[in-house]
Write a protein that holds these residues in place. Structure first.
Motif, short mmCIF file in Angstrom:
data_model
loop_
_atom_site.label_atom_id
_atom_site.label_comp_id
_atom_site.label_asym_id
_atom_site.label_seq_id
_atom_site.Cartn_x
_atom_site.Cartn_y
_atom_site.Cartn_z
N THR A 2 0.85 -1.19 0.00
CA THR A 2 0.00 0.00 0.00
C THR A 2 0.88 1.24 0.00
OG1 THR A 2 -1.72 -1.15 1.25
CG2 THR A 2 -1.79 1.25 1.24
N PRO A 22 -4.86 4.45 6.33
CA PRO A 22 -5.27 3.05 6.49
C PRO A 22 -4.49 2.09 5.58
CG PRO A 22 -6.83 4.20 5.08
CD PRO A 22 -5.84 5.23 5.53
N PHE A 23 -4.37 0.86 6.06
CA PHE A 23 -3.91 -0.25 5.22
C PHE A 23 -4.52 -1.53 5.76
CE2 PHE A 23 -0.73 0.14 8.56
CZ PHE A 23 -0.42 -1.16 8.91
N ASP A 24 -4.66 -2.53 4.89
CA ASP A 24 -5.31 -3.78 5.25
C ASP A 24 -4.29 -4.86 5.57
OD1 ASP A 24 -7.90 -2.83 4.96
OD2 ASP A 24 -7.90 -3.22 2.79
N ARG A 26 -4.25 -8.94 5.94
CA ARG A 26 -5.04 -10.13 5.65
C ARG A 26 -4.69 -11.26 6.61
NH1 ARG A 26 -4.43 -10.36 -0.99
NH2 ARG A 26 -5.50 -8.37 -1.42
N PRO A 82 -6.13 -9.53 11.68
CA PRO A 82 -6.63 -9.11 10.37
C PRO A 82 -7.59 -7.93 10.50
CG PRO A 82 -6.84 -11.49 10.66
CD PRO A 82 -6.51 -10.92 11.99
N GLY A 83 -7.59 -7.09 9.48
CA GLY A 83 -8.48 -5.95 9.47
C GLY A 83 -7.77 -4.69 9.01
N THR A 84 -8.37 -3.56 9.29
CA THR A 84 -7.81 -2.28 8.87
C THR A 84 -6.89 -1.72 9.96
OG1 THR A 84 -9.75 -1.78 7.51
CG2 THR A 84 -8.33 0.07 8.12
N TRP A 85 -5.64 -1.51 9.58
CA TRP A 85 -4.66 -0.89 10.45
C TRP A 85 -4.46 0.55 9.98
CZ3 TRP A 85 -0.49 -3.59 13.50
CH2 TRP A 85 -0.85 -4.90 13.81
N HIS A 86 -3.72 1.33 10.81
CA HIS A 86 -3.43 2.71 10.44
C HIS A 86 -1.99 3.07 10.76
CE1 HIS A 86 -7.88 2.91 10.74
NE2 HIS A 86 -7.76 3.80 9.77
N THR A 107 3.45 -5.89 3.55
CA THR A 107 3.11 -7.02 4.41
C THR A 107 3.81 -8.28 3.90
OG1 THR A 107 1.11 -7.52 3.14
CG2 THR A 107 0.88 -6.02 5.02
#
Length: 403
Positions: A2, A22-24, A26, A82-86, A107
């Motif tokens: 990202t 934000p970044f995802d 998985r 897992p989920g949205t990090w910042h 990642t």
């Protein structure tokens, strides 16, 4: 991967100083690496996951890695939910023409290798200074403000602990900026060096800094300052206002009078001329009922002008038999004294007496301003009222404080 890029403006900083990109993550991700580049100004760096805080390095780093079993100092290792990090970006200094930036998040399904740290040899320490104390108690010499590689210091926790022991300190508060990533390392490093390492954090913002001391967990620097104090107290710790008159780090945050802590880092390296009475005047205005004076070197680097253990905060603590005792309990009870160094003149309160040691020719100043000459190197003086007392030279230079 990202990538976020753009240009922060002065208006962006004024509108909201902390930005979240934000970044995802998985399922199955083992590590995250964030890299920041920018041109001009100062941008702070941090990280927040779906389950909460994961680290902060301020302006000390331009990249970090977080994985299940290892993280860059300043960041918390652990499973990557897992989920949205910042990515947190603190727009600390943004000039009028703005700052171009780029953030790259990578990642991976594998964790990076971790280099093992070899602690330095256990240091020799000078003999402890024995000071008069009630039975079952002992005055312990320490420093309440220091930093490691977990924020903007240059020493590891082990290296800092060994330096503290070699300086003859009994305890040291390790107070890295806006993080608690150093806390898990403190017990082993302290045991190795023979010094008590007190967990702490310097809650750091553009408008002021405060130390939270104790095993309180992370304190959210984004919240109002009253919340910092309440969080510390609820978890058995304490909050002190740091270097309240220190340049652009001076305390300017709003804090209602009812929420103002009694603990103040009155003696700091920025008080370089202690004939300057402004810190004492500030303390009177801050809390008319009196403050508990603390001291801290704000040590970062052996090459800087700040020396670990200068000043020393003495704490009257229960003697645990190993010379360490309950430092936090002594602080919470307000049993403190501050001197220029471990062997410098000191003013102690022991039950209903003040004891001035090594201060012949000095002047005792009581809370109400009354003054009296100190004649002798070991003088006992009755205490007739609560509050902060101090010793000064005949030229009004503060040489010792007593809570």
């Amino acid at each position: 991967m990202t990538v976020h890029r753009g240009r922060w403006s002065l208006e962006d900083r004024l509108e909201r100083g902390l930005r979240e990109l934000p970044f995802d993550v998985r399922p199955g991700t083992a590590s995250v690496t964030v890299e920041l580049s920018y041109d001009g100004g100062v941008i702070d760096l941090g990280c927040h996951g779906p389950d909460g805080f994961r680290g902060w390095s301020g302006g000390a780093r331009d990249h970090y890695t977080v994985s299940a079993d290892w993280a860059t100092p300043g960041y918390l290792p652990g499973e990557l939910e897992p989920g949205t990090w910042h990515v947190w970006l603190g727009l600390h200094r943004i000039p009028p023409d703005g700052v171009p930036y780029e953030v790259t998040v990578t990642t991976s399904t594998s964790s990076p290798p971790r280099a093992a740290e070899t602690p330095p040899p256990r240091p020799e320490r000078p003999p402890r200074r024995e000071l008069p104390a009630p039975r079952g108690m002992r005055w312990l010499a320490g420093d309440l403000h220091s930093h490691t590689v977990h924020s903007d210091g240059t020493l590891t926790v082990h290296e800092l602990a060994c330096l503290a022991a070699s300086q003859g300190l009994d305890y040291l508060a390790v107070t890295d900026h806006n993080t608690v990533s150093h806390h898990p390392e403190l017990p082993a490093a302290g045991a190795h060096a023979g010094v008590l390492l007190l967990p702490g954090q310097e809650v750091t913002t553009d408008l002021g800094h405060a130390n939270v001391l104790g095993d309180t967990g992370w304190v959210d620097f984004r919240r109002p300052s009253a919340d910092w104090a309440a969080s510390a107290a609820a978890r058995g710790g304490l909050m002190s206002i740091n270097h309240p008159l220190s340049g652009d780090c001076a305390w300017r945050r709003p804090l209602p009078a009812r929420d103002r802590p009694a603990f103040v880092e009155l003696w700091h390296s920025s008080w370089w001329d202690r004939r300057w009475g402004a810190p004492l005047a500030w303390a009177d205005v801050w809390r008319p009922g009196g403050v508990v004076p603390l001291g801290g070197s704000d040590f970062h680097d052996p090459a800087q002008h700040k020396t670990l253990g200068e000043p020393v905060t003495w704490v009257l603590a229960d003697d645990a038999g190993d010379g360490l005792g309950d430092v936090l309990g002594g602080l919470l009870a307000g049993r403190t004294a501050v001197s220029a160094g471990r062997d410098a003149p000191v003013l102690l309160r022991v039950e209903d007496e003040l004891i001035a040691i090594g201060a012949g020719g000095a002047v005792l100043v009581r809370p109400d301003g009354r003054r009296a000459a100190v004649r002798g190197d070991h003088v006992r003086i009755p205490v007739d009222r609560p509050g902060m007392h101090r010793l000064e030279t005949h030229e009004n230079e503060v040489i010792a404080l007593c809570g």
